[in-house]
Write an enzyme that holds these catalytic residues in place. Sequence first.
Site, PDB file in Angstrom:
ATOM      1  N   ALA A   1       0.863  -1.173   0.000  1.00  0.00           N
ATOM      2  CA  ALA A   1       0.000   0.000   0.000  1.00  0.00           C
ATOM      3  C   ALA A   1       0.905   1.230   0.000  1.00  0.00           C
ATOM      4  O   ALA A   1       2.048   1.167   0.472  1.00  0.00           O
ATOM      5  CB  ALA A   1      -0.896  -0.012   1.230  1.00  0.00           C
TER       6      ALA A   1
ATOM      7  N   GLY B   1       0.667  -4.969   1.112  1.00  0.00           N
ATOM      8  CA  GLY B   1      -0.568  -5.035   0.335  1.00  0.00           C
ATOM      9  C   GLY B   1      -0.367  -5.657  -1.045  1.00  0.00           C
ATOM     10  O   GLY B   1      -1.307  -6.230  -1.611  1.00  0.00           O
TER      11      GLY B   1
ATOM     12  N   GLU C   1      -0.532  -9.266  -0.438  1.00  0.00           N
ATOM     13  CA  GLU C   1      -1.926  -9.590  -0.092  1.00  0.00           C
ATOM     14  C   GLU C   1      -2.830  -9.567  -1.328  1.00  0.00           C
ATOM     15  O   GLU C   1      -3.754 -10.371  -1.455  1.00  0.00           O
ATOM     16  CB  GLU C   1      -2.428  -8.624   0.983  1.00  0.00           C
TER      17      GLU C   1
ATOM     18  N   GLU D   1       4.907  -5.156   7.191  1.00  0.00           N
ATOM     19  CA  GLU D   1       4.179  -4.100   7.918  1.00  0.00           C
ATOM     20  C   GLU D   1       4.709  -3.901   9.332  1.00  0.00           C
ATOM     21  O   GLU D   1       4.686  -2.789   9.861  1.00  0.00           O
ATOM     22  CB  GLU D   1       2.675  -4.433   7.973  1.00  0.00           C
TER      23      GLU D   1
HETATM   24  C1  HXC Z   1       5.096   4.369  -1.282  1.00  0.00           C
HETATM   25  C2  HXC Z   1       7.005   3.400  -2.122  1.00  0.00           C
HETATM   26  C3  HXC Z   1       6.629   2.143  -1.581  1.00  0.00           C
HETATM   27  C4  HXC Z   1       5.395   2.075  -0.855  1.00  0.00           C
HETATM   28  C5  HXC Z   1       8.513   1.916  -2.589  1.00  0.00           C
HETATM   29  N1  HXC Z   1       8.170   3.203  -2.745  1.00  0.00           N
HETATM   30  N2  HXC Z   1       7.595   1.259  -1.881  1.00  0.00           N
HETATM   31  N3  HXC Z   1       6.236   4.485  -1.979  1.00  0.00           N
HETATM   32  N4  HXC Z   1       4.668   3.217  -0.739  1.00  0.00           N
HETATM   33  N5  HXC Z   1       4.931   0.928  -0.330  1.00  0.00           N
HETATM   34  C6  HXC Z   1       8.903   4.264  -3.425  1.00  0.00           C
HETATM   35  C7  HXC Z   1      10.105   4.721  -2.629  1.00  0.00           C
HETATM   36  O1  HXC Z   1       9.719   5.652  -1.635  1.00  0.00           O
HETATM   37  C8  HXC Z   1      10.934   5.365  -3.728  1.00  0.00           C
HETATM   38  O2  HXC Z   1      10.408   6.636  -4.022  1.00  0.00           O
HETATM   39  C9  HXC Z   1      10.668   4.462  -4.920  1.00  0.00           C
HETATM   40  O3  HXC Z   1       9.445   3.777  -4.637  1.00  0.00           O
HETATM   41  C10 HXC Z   1      11.752   3.421  -5.129  1.00  0.00           C
HETATM   42  O4  HXC Z   1      11.924   2.712  -3.911  1.00  0.00           O
HETATM   43  P1  HXC Z   1      13.362   2.526  -3.245  1.00  0.00           P
HETATM   44  O5  HXC Z   1      13.137   2.217  -1.818  1.00  0.00           O
HETATM   45  O6  HXC Z   1      14.258   3.678  -3.544  1.00  0.00           O
HETATM   46  O7  HXC Z   1      13.884   1.258  -4.054  1.00  0.00           O
HETATM   47  P2  HXC Z   1      14.810   0.065  -3.532  1.00  0.00           P
HETATM   48  O8  HXC Z   1      15.969   0.597  -2.717  1.00  0.00           O
HETATM   49  O9  HXC Z   1      15.111  -0.753  -4.738  1.00  0.00           O
HETATM   50  O10 HXC Z   1      13.909  -0.772  -2.529  1.00  0.00           O
HETATM   51  C11 HXC Z   1      12.713  -1.427  -2.994  1.00  0.00           C
HETATM   52  C12 HXC Z   1      11.847  -1.887  -1.793  1.00  0.00           C
HETATM   53  C13 HXC Z   1      11.623  -0.691  -0.853  1.00  0.00           C
HETATM   54  C14 HXC Z   1      12.565  -3.011  -1.055  1.00  0.00           C
HETATM   55  C15 HXC Z   1      10.541  -2.414  -2.386  1.00  0.00           C
HETATM   56  O11 HXC Z   1      11.126   0.396  -1.623  1.00  0.00           O
HETATM   57  C16 HXC Z   1      10.652  -0.985   0.239  1.00  0.00           C
HETATM   58  O12 HXC Z   1      11.018  -1.602   1.229  1.00  0.00           O
HETATM   59  N6  HXC Z   1       9.423  -0.479   0.088  1.00  0.00           N
HETATM   60  C17 HXC Z   1       8.414  -0.534   1.126  1.00  0.00           C
HETATM   61  C18 HXC Z   1       7.884  -1.908   1.262  1.00  0.00           C
HETATM   62  C19 HXC Z   1       6.823  -1.991   2.333  1.00  0.00           C
HETATM   63  O13 HXC Z   1       7.084  -1.683   3.525  1.00  0.00           O
HETATM   64  N7  HXC Z   1       5.617  -2.399   1.962  1.00  0.00           N
HETATM   65  C20 HXC Z   1       4.511  -2.501   2.865  1.00  0.00           C
HETATM   66  C21 HXC Z   1       3.765  -1.228   2.878  1.00  0.00           C
HETATM   67  S1  HXC Z   1       2.529  -1.252   4.127  1.00  0.00           S
HETATM   68  P3  HXC Z   1      11.368   7.918  -4.198  1.00  0.00           P
HETATM   69  O14 HXC Z   1      10.397   9.029  -4.379  1.00  0.00           O
HETATM   70  O15 HXC Z   1      12.222   8.004  -2.987  1.00  0.00           O
HETATM   71  O16 HXC Z   1      12.155   7.598  -5.444  1.00  0.00           O
HETATM   72  C22 HXC Z   1       1.297  -2.061   3.448  1.00  0.00           C
HETATM   73  C23 HXC Z   1       0.090  -2.102   4.343  1.00  0.00           C
HETATM   74  C24 HXC Z   1      -0.776  -3.211   3.924  1.00  0.00           C
HETATM   75  O17 HXC Z   1       1.305  -2.543   2.370  1.00  0.00           O
HETATM   76  C25 HXC Z   1      -2.014  -3.196   4.701  1.00  0.00           C
HETATM   77  C26 HXC Z   1      -3.161  -3.051   3.853  1.00  0.00           C
HETATM   78  C27 HXC Z   1      -2.932  -3.113   2.404  1.00  0.00           C
END
Ligand code: HXC
Length: 257
Positions: A64, A108, A111, A131
């Site tokens: 998400a 998400g 999921e 998460e």
């Molecule tokens: C918003 C995101 C994002 C996310 C990545 N980006 N994931 N933006 N929401 N979930 C954005 C980053 O901020 C960044 O933007 C760009 O995408 C590239 O990501 P990087 O981190 O620079 O790339 P990398 O180093 O290759 O790492 C990739 C990654 C990492 C491992 C996927 O981005 C990551 O850990 N993302 C978050 C994963 C996460 O925690 N997901 C769960 C979310 S909570 P900029 O602008 O800086 O270039 C969730 C809740 C679910 O899903 C509950 C209900 C659905």
Amino acid sequence: MPESIIRETHDKVGLIRINRPAAMNALNDEVIEGIGSALASFEADDDIGCIVLTGDSKAFAAGADIRAMKDFDYMAAYQGDFITRNWERLKTCRKPVIAAVAGYALGGGCELALMCDTIYAAENARFGLPEVKLGTLPGAGGTQRLPRAVGKAKAMDLCFTGRMMDAVEAERCGLVARIFPTEKLVDETIAIAQTIAGYSLPVLMMIKESVNRAFETSLAEGLLFERRTFHASFALEDQKEGMTAFLEKRTPKFRNR
Ligand code: HXC
């Protein structure tokens, strides 16, 4: 701004591509609404027999959109029914839906893949429910669908640690049905989806309903549901055609009735 969802038709297969590469295909309202409306249009289209949901080679979806939800308070999440509207659309889709996952399927995103009927993974796929690292928990079914897919121990391990698992581990524990080379994932998935779409759609829908019943009810009730549905299949012209074609040593022509 480019469309965050790309819709393609490949013969009898409807393909939905999540297209927010700058944000690793993070799922915001626009993406989820786009998936919902693409699903609705493919479901209404009699020429489509199977649907594929995919991202790009780097990410299926990295979760998400954290930026969009960071400042939510309880009432915003509750009153807005966050993660329900449109997210639940996959659950009500009656046609087969395959997730083709390359790269990250996190939070998400994982999921969303779990809501699909089966998952095909690229060799570079990474699955996880991170998460916990963000101070929250899986909220789109992860704590319920993951243990049903992979068992309690693996699900707890993934949810507690937030670690990622690769495609091989995901296949070994039953999350993923098959693994393909990354560059071939979408083509191979579409080819399988074409085969599926060539079968009788009402039969596919009966299979989907029956398998899903296995997760909603007792074995005895599930078996009864299956038996009655099996009996009902004898009312289909496609059953006559399938069995006649076998005996006449020819390819059946299913007409979805
Ligand atoms: C918003 C995101 C994002 C996310 C990545 N980006 N994931 N933006 N929401 N979930 C954005 C980053 O901020 C960044 O933007 C760009 O995408 C590239 O990501 P990087 O981190 O620079 O790339 P990398 O180093 O290759 O790492 C990739 C990654 C990492 C491992 C996927 O981005 C990551 O850990 N993302 C978050 C994963 C996460 O925690 N997901 C769960 C979310 S909570 P900029 O602008 O800086 O270039 C969730 C809740 C679910 O899903 C509950 C209900 C659905």
